[in-house]
Design a protein around this motif. Structure first.
Motif, PDB file in Angstrom:
ATOM      1  N   VAL A 137       1.744 -37.034  -6.147  1.00 24.86           N
ATOM      2  CA  VAL A 137       1.663 -35.853  -5.290  1.00 24.86           C
ATOM      3  C   VAL A 137       2.444 -34.678  -5.871  1.00 24.86           C
ATOM      4  CG1 VAL A 137       1.425 -37.287  -3.223  1.00 24.86           C
ATOM      5  CG2 VAL A 137       3.690 -36.485  -3.925  1.00 24.86           C
ATOM      6  N   ALA A 138       2.068 -33.480  -5.450  1.00 23.45           N
ATOM      7  CA  ALA A 138       2.839 -32.262  -5.726  1.00 23.45           C
ATOM      8  C   ALA A 138       3.550 -31.846  -4.444  1.00 23.45           C
ATOM      9  CB  ALA A 138       1.900 -31.153  -6.192  1.00 23.45           C
ATOM     10  N   ARG A 193      -2.535 -35.110  -3.782  1.00 20.98           N
ATOM     11  CA  ARG A 193      -2.484 -33.917  -2.943  1.00 20.98           C
ATOM     12  C   ARG A 193      -1.220 -33.100  -3.222  1.00 20.98           C
ATOM     13  NH1 ARG A 193      -6.525 -34.117   0.584  1.00 20.98           N
ATOM     14  NH2 ARG A 193      -7.410 -36.182   0.912  1.00 20.98           N
ATOM     15  N   MET A 225       9.411 -34.505 -13.671  1.00 22.10           N
ATOM     16  CA  MET A 225       8.605 -34.505 -12.452  1.00 22.10           C
ATOM     17  C   MET A 225       7.825 -33.193 -12.402  1.00 22.10           C
ATOM     18  SD  MET A 225      11.551 -36.187  -9.970  1.00 22.10           S
ATOM     19  CE  MET A 225      10.461 -37.037  -8.821  1.00 22.10           C
ATOM     20  N   VAL A 226       6.511 -33.290 -12.611  1.00 25.55           N
ATOM     21  CA  VAL A 226       5.700 -32.084 -12.753  1.00 25.55           C
ATOM     22  C   VAL A 226       4.487 -32.113 -11.823  1.00 25.55           C
ATOM     23  CG1 VAL A 226       6.381 -31.832 -15.170  1.00 25.55           C
ATOM     24  CG2 VAL A 226       4.271 -33.048 -14.604  1.00 25.55           C
ATOM     25  N   ALA A 227       3.968 -30.916 -11.536  1.00 22.03           N
ATOM     26  CA  ALA A 227       2.685 -30.773 -10.840  1.00 22.03           C
ATOM     27  C   ALA A 227       1.647 -30.328 -11.857  1.00 22.03           C
ATOM     28  CB  ALA A 227       2.818 -29.743  -9.725  1.00 22.03           C
ATOM     29  N   TYR A 273      10.259 -30.172 -13.341  1.00 20.11           N
ATOM     30  CA  TYR A 273      10.222 -29.406 -12.092  1.00 20.11           C
ATOM     31  C   TYR A 273       9.329 -28.168 -12.221  1.00 20.11           C
ATOM     32  CZ  TYR A 273      14.003 -32.343 -10.383  1.00 20.11           C
ATOM     33  OH  TYR A 273      14.763 -33.403  -9.987  1.00 20.11           O
ATOM     34  N   ARG A 274       8.192 -28.318 -12.890  1.00 28.82           N
ATOM     35  CA  ARG A 274       7.268 -27.193 -13.035  1.00 28.82           C
ATOM     36  C   ARG A 274       5.849 -27.597 -12.626  1.00 28.82           C
ATOM     37  NH1 ARG A 274       9.810 -23.134 -15.420  1.00 28.82           N
ATOM     38  NH2 ARG A 274      11.722 -23.707 -16.523  1.00 28.82           N
ATOM     39  N   ASN A 275       5.059 -26.559 -12.306  1.00 32.04           N
ATOM     40  CA  ASN A 275       3.627 -26.717 -12.120  1.00 32.04           C
ATOM     41  C   ASN A 275       2.990 -26.344 -13.455  1.00 32.04           C
ATOM     42  OD1 ASN A 275       0.956 -26.644 -11.519  1.00 32.04           O
ATOM     43  ND2 ASN A 275       1.118 -25.086  -9.891  1.00 32.04           N
ATOM     44  N   LEU A 322      -4.742 -30.267  -7.184  1.00 26.54           N
ATOM     45  CA  LEU A 322      -3.347 -30.134  -7.598  1.00 26.54           C
ATOM     46  C   LEU A 322      -2.570 -31.333  -7.066  1.00 26.54           C
ATOM     47  CD1 LEU A 322      -1.169 -28.390  -8.969  1.00 26.54           C
ATOM     48  CD2 LEU A 322      -0.796 -27.297  -6.753  1.00 26.54           C
ATOM     49  N   HIS A 323      -1.931 -32.061  -7.968  1.00 28.73           N
ATOM     50  CA  HIS A 323      -1.126 -33.222  -7.567  1.00 28.73           C
ATOM     51  C   HIS A 323       0.105 -33.245  -8.457  1.00 28.73           C
ATOM     52  CE1 HIS A 323      -3.616 -34.629 -10.897  1.00 28.73           C
ATOM     53  NE2 HIS A 323      -2.734 -35.608 -11.087  1.00 28.73           N
ATOM     54  N   GLY A 324       0.723 -34.401  -8.654  1.00 25.67           N
ATOM     55  CA  GLY A 324       1.935 -34.426  -9.474  1.00 25.67           C
ATOM     56  C   GLY A 324       2.181 -35.785 -10.063  1.00 25.67           C
ATOM     57  N   ALA A 325       3.217 -35.857 -10.873  1.00 30.03           N
ATOM     58  CA  ALA A 325       3.566 -37.128 -11.499  1.00 30.03           C
ATOM     59  C   ALA A 325       5.021 -37.117 -11.916  1.00 30.03           C
ATOM     60  CB  ALA A 325       2.701 -37.389 -12.732  1.00 30.03           C
ATOM     61  N   THR A 326       5.638 -38.290 -11.807  1.00 34.43           N
ATOM     62  CA  THR A 326       6.867 -38.550 -12.536  1.00 34.43           C
ATOM     63  C   THR A 326       6.448 -39.183 -13.846  1.00 34.43           C
ATOM     64  OG1 THR A 326       7.995 -39.091 -10.466  1.00 34.43           O
ATOM     65  CG2 THR A 326       9.057 -39.776 -12.524  1.00 34.43           C
ATOM     66  N   LEU A 345       7.573 -25.625  -7.216  1.00 30.12           N
ATOM     67  CA  LEU A 345       6.491 -26.601  -7.053  1.00 30.12           C
ATOM     68  C   LEU A 345       6.524 -27.561  -8.243  1.00 30.12           C
ATOM     69  CD1 LEU A 345       3.986 -27.509  -5.445  1.00 30.12           C
ATOM     70  CD2 LEU A 345       2.627 -25.971  -6.868  1.00 30.12           C
ATOM     71  N   HIS A 346       6.644 -28.837  -7.960  1.00 30.30           N
ATOM     72  CA  HIS A 346       6.667 -29.858  -9.012  1.00 30.30           C
ATOM     73  C   HIS A 346       5.895 -31.063  -8.490  1.00 30.30           C
ATOM     74  CE1 HIS A 346      10.017 -30.848  -6.380  1.00 30.30           C
ATOM     75  NE2 HIS A 346       9.994 -32.086  -6.865  1.00 30.30           N
ATOM     76  N   GLY A 347       6.160 -32.249  -9.001  1.00 27.95           N
ATOM     77  CA  GLY A 347       5.390 -33.401  -8.543  1.00 27.95           C
ATOM     78  C   GLY A 347       6.141 -34.688  -8.745  1.00 27.95           C
ATOM     79  N   ALA A 348       5.532 -35.767  -8.269  1.00 24.10           N
ATOM     80  CA  ALA A 348       6.165 -37.076  -8.414  1.00 24.10           C
ATOM     81  C   ALA A 348       5.120 -38.168  -8.326  1.00 24.10           C
ATOM     82  CB  ALA A 348       7.212 -37.301  -7.330  1.00 24.10           C
ATOM     83  N   THR A 349       5.336 -39.211  -9.100  1.00 21.84           N
ATOM     84  CA  THR A 349       4.688 -40.483  -8.836  1.00 21.84           C
ATOM     85  C   THR A 349       5.635 -41.265  -7.948  1.00 21.84           C
ATOM     86  OG1 THR A 349       3.764 -40.494 -11.068  1.00 21.84           O
ATOM     87  CG2 THR A 349       3.741 -42.583  -9.848  1.00 21.84           C
TER      88      THR A 349
END
Lengths: 132, 132, 132, 132, 132, 132
Positions: free
Chosen positions: F12-13, F69, B11-13, B68-70, B27-31, F27-31
């Motif tokens: 999202v982050a 976002r 899970m990252v940004a 768990y990182r940006n 800036l967003h994120g993804a699994t 700071l991380h992210g997820a789908t």
């Protein structure tokens, strides 16, 4: 290249020989969700790779030989580690035999490759593919 | 050809540079659900492609470097668009390094190819495959 | 009502007593993909139902008691048909014990219900749910 | 080799000609979940195979030509068995046309292969792959 | 509360009446992946909710009445919008009839609820649940 | 009780406050794959729970407010742990607002409950359900 895939499953017990297998050296079991793929370069005269009904029936027949069994008790697997990848090959080879025997129909003689994937859980699966 | 696949996730940004990315420039994120596939022509002496336990551990170790990182803050990715396809290559290359270093066991030196698929959602995924 | 669910799996051998089970009276096996759901009316002070890390660890610990075993050899299941629905209850009851023992954290004492689903194949699964 | 895949779906009616199809000779229907894969050896200058947004839009446009239709009434398919494998090729060919026409962007001219998989149920799917 | 679920599928054509349905007013089709759930408070004397084999057979029999058909031509659905949610109820009601008729075995008379879910695509599904 | 469910997703982050979150404090992210379920006791006059097209559009509109976002930068979530379960409630509440505002059609005023599930990976998801 065209392909069709049909899915079935089997529920077997077995154990493994070798330290690499850790706790899987104990008698345990698995549901294998089995995907059988048939590939060819051109479709047959009915515009298909192989009849999905026949493919489903033949996969079921092959899987039925293993289903609800303790593989450790089957002579065929005496001294063999029935790993997921090994069982994928076992099923693929049987399907190729059936293609050659005409069980999947005359059109199916044009099938060029067979691939079999066995899903042992939501996080691990194995495949084997070969020419016909 | 035999293969086994193991699955993990991270899970990252991150954000992207380039108009083509539209709102994904923010800036967003993804699994990323990560599938690592190992392929070879013949099984090893234990009748497997590679030990699933070792493969799972090594995939987890590689994924842990990113989890768990940006990614925008990681020097390694400075000025790089960390697209799904790029990250698939990043993970595949790391797994090949580990195979060469013996981390997946001596038998694993016979692995011929590695493929990595990253699922970014239920409707999009990317892959990279290479020889070992 | 809020809930969170975490997933793990186990691979066991067993057999059933009773004509209704047909070929499943033979020693066979199954992969059970196990989903454990925790429900409550209000979130805790961290804005969660229960920490997903703790929930994952505790589910893994419960599943580890059964994993890679022949359930027919376990005293706990002597004379018991270890059906999928029965095993769902077995795991749910163990999870409730662990909640009461504080293993899922103090906030988890507010959990109202636990539900467990065991997927035995892509076409069959069973569940049990109870209050905490 | 890199690839990205995007998913869409369509809901069509059709019937088949030929005894091999059994009850599927009657007018019936299918939801086809459509996966379109784009492959190339090197990423473009944005570090991607093709923009996922453009790929999604173009797949949707191709699928829209078939969606919510009775394929037996479409002149394009007159006298054709619109099997799952045939429709996979139909969609792949249309996507290749759109790549050549520039609809997936200039960078997409570097795409080497297109593969399309149509899932007709949870237990059967078909694919077609070709070079661009 | 215990439950077991079994899965089958059907492939039908139909059309809808009403402006709200937009392009789905045209004759089109769907694969419905059908999940039938049976719930009860206590297990029967075999330690199960209902025999999975019998449940699978009865679901197949109910689904077979609709499979490979154009629902617009079936007298039973004359003037009816055969929406996914309506068909879920249709199948659930038939399953309850079969429970009452003893087709799922004597133990199955203890089933308290039936729920049916029809998946029409990877992004939409509908359910109906009722008491027995 | 009838229901229909439609699926969308967002990327999202965010980061979490509190030791319980361990590395997820970074700071991380997820789908989040988002399933929105609408339930009612009787179907409307079109024989549906709610128009799937409208439900899909409204879910997309709600998800679009969060998609691509960094939730840590959104005033709405200032000082809030945007856990998966919290976000499920956030989306459910917005959908209920839209039902009341008539955005899902007049027939949708008969919807009794809304449930939202957010899948954060293949091994974890969270839900919230409420009355309308």
């Amino acid at each position: 290249m065209f392909s069709i895939t049909v899915r079935d499953h089997m529920m077997v017990a077995h154990s493994f020989q070798g330290e690499v297998f850790g706790p899987a050296q104990r008698l345990h079991g698995a549901t294998f969700v089995v995907d059988a793929t048939f590939r060819r370069n051109e479709l047959d005269e009915d515009n298909i790779v192989v009849d999905i009904g026949l493919a489903t029936n033949e996969l079921r027949a092959v899987v039925a030989e293993l289903n609800y069994r303790n593989l450790d008790d089957e002579k065929e697997f005496d001294g063999v580690n029935t790993s997921t990848e090994y069982l994928a090959k076992f099923i693929a080879d049987r399907l190729v035999d059936r293609i050659h025997a005409g069980a999947l129909g005359e059109g199916a003689l044009g099938i060029a490759q067979v691939a079999v994937t066995l899903h042992e859980s939501h996080i691990a699966w194995a495949s084997f593919e070969r020419t016909v």
